[in-house]
Design a protein around this motif. Sequence first.
Motif, PDB file in Angstrom:
ATOM      1  N   ALA A  18       0.832  -1.187   0.000  1.00  0.00           N
ATOM      2  CA  ALA A  18       0.000   0.000   0.000  1.00  0.00           C
ATOM      3  C   ALA A  18       0.871   1.243   0.000  1.00  0.00           C
ATOM      4  N   ALA A  20       0.372   5.718   0.304  1.00  0.00           N
ATOM      5  CA  ALA A  20      -0.571   6.801   0.556  1.00  0.00           C
ATOM      6  C   ALA A  20       0.146   8.125   0.356  1.00  0.00           C
ATOM      7  N   GLY A  86     -16.101  -4.428   9.650  1.00  0.00           N
ATOM      8  CA  GLY A  86     -15.789  -3.830   8.353  1.00  0.00           C
ATOM      9  C   GLY A  86     -15.573  -4.902   7.304  1.00  0.00           C
ATOM     10  N   ARG A 199     -10.819  -0.507  -1.687  1.00  0.00           N
ATOM     11  CA  ARG A 199     -11.258  -0.075  -0.355  1.00  0.00           C
ATOM     12  C   ARG A 199     -12.399   0.929  -0.419  1.00  0.00           C
ATOM     13  N   ARG A 200     -12.218   1.971  -1.207  1.00  0.00           N
ATOM     14  CA  ARG A 200     -13.247   3.014  -1.240  1.00  0.00           C
ATOM     15  C   ARG A 200     -14.510   2.533  -1.930  1.00  0.00           C
ATOM     16  N   GLU A 204     -15.154   1.709   2.677  1.00  0.00           N
ATOM     17  CA  GLU A 204     -14.370   1.619   3.893  1.00  0.00           C
ATOM     18  C   GLU A 204     -13.302   2.705   3.948  1.00  0.00           C
ATOM     19  N   GLU A 205     -13.078   3.261   5.147  1.00  0.00           N
ATOM     20  CA  GLU A 205     -11.955   4.161   5.368  1.00  0.00           C
ATOM     21  C   GLU A 205     -10.660   3.371   5.478  1.00  0.00           C
ATOM     22  N   LYS A 206     -10.747   2.182   6.081  1.00  0.00           N
ATOM     23  CA  LYS A 206      -9.612   1.286   6.194  1.00  0.00           C
ATOM     24  C   LYS A 206     -10.084  -0.127   5.915  1.00  0.00           C
ATOM     25  N   ILE A 207      -9.143  -0.995   5.493  1.00  0.00           N
ATOM     26  CA  ILE A 207      -9.464  -2.395   5.311  1.00  0.00           C
ATOM     27  C   ILE A 207      -8.444  -3.249   6.045  1.00  0.00           C
ATOM     28  N   ASN A 208      -8.806  -4.504   6.261  1.00  0.00           N
ATOM     29  CA  ASN A 208      -7.921  -5.474   6.888  1.00  0.00           C
ATOM     30  C   ASN A 208      -7.417  -6.431   5.833  1.00  0.00           C
TER      31      ASN A 208
END
Length: 208
Positions: A18, A20, A86, A199-200, A204-208
């Motif tokens: 990932a 950012a 989530g 993700r978006r 979701e704001e975050k994913i696992n």
Amino acid sequence: MRKTAGGVVARFAVMASAAAAVCSGAVLPVAAAQEAAAPALTWSDCDDGFQCSTVSVPLDYDNPFGTRIDLAVIKLPVTDQAKRIGTLFVNFGGPGAGGLQRLRERAKWPWLCSGELKSRFDLVSWDPRGIAGSAAVRCFDTLAEQQAFFGDFPEMPVTPAGEAPFYDKSKELAYRCEQKAGPILRHASTANTARDMLRRAAGEEKIN
């Protein structure tokens, strides 16, 4: 290597990574805002409690308004909405493995996907780009040609003596795929696989 009728899906070793970029104190230009728009996921039932979708993503993320490809996505919705945390994205790795069929099979394994896990997360997987339902790469004209090629493919080398024939045959496979697969091979990277974890689009704001 995942094989398909009339062709074969190229091998891709996939690892999730990932990146950012944070921008503050500035107004994004219109083009950048459009580039940031999330693709749409429209789910429909596809047997055994699963939901499926097809989503359009850029072939080349550096050219988001250029050629696009479709990715096949699958979800097993959470069993207890009140306990939901989530979305958990599952990349089963490779080489050449699709996520749709694997999630259907392995979501039933209690030691891997326990009842508690499924009560807390939507489980989502996908066929990585170039594989199965996601713009599959085909390297042979016919199934017979594919079978003949792999029929004498050397075993994975366990001694130095076995390395040369294995790598020579692997190079021949890469050449065949390059001739028939088109531009997708240049964009079937670890980085693009990470970008394809939507993700978006999953909200979701975050994913696992």
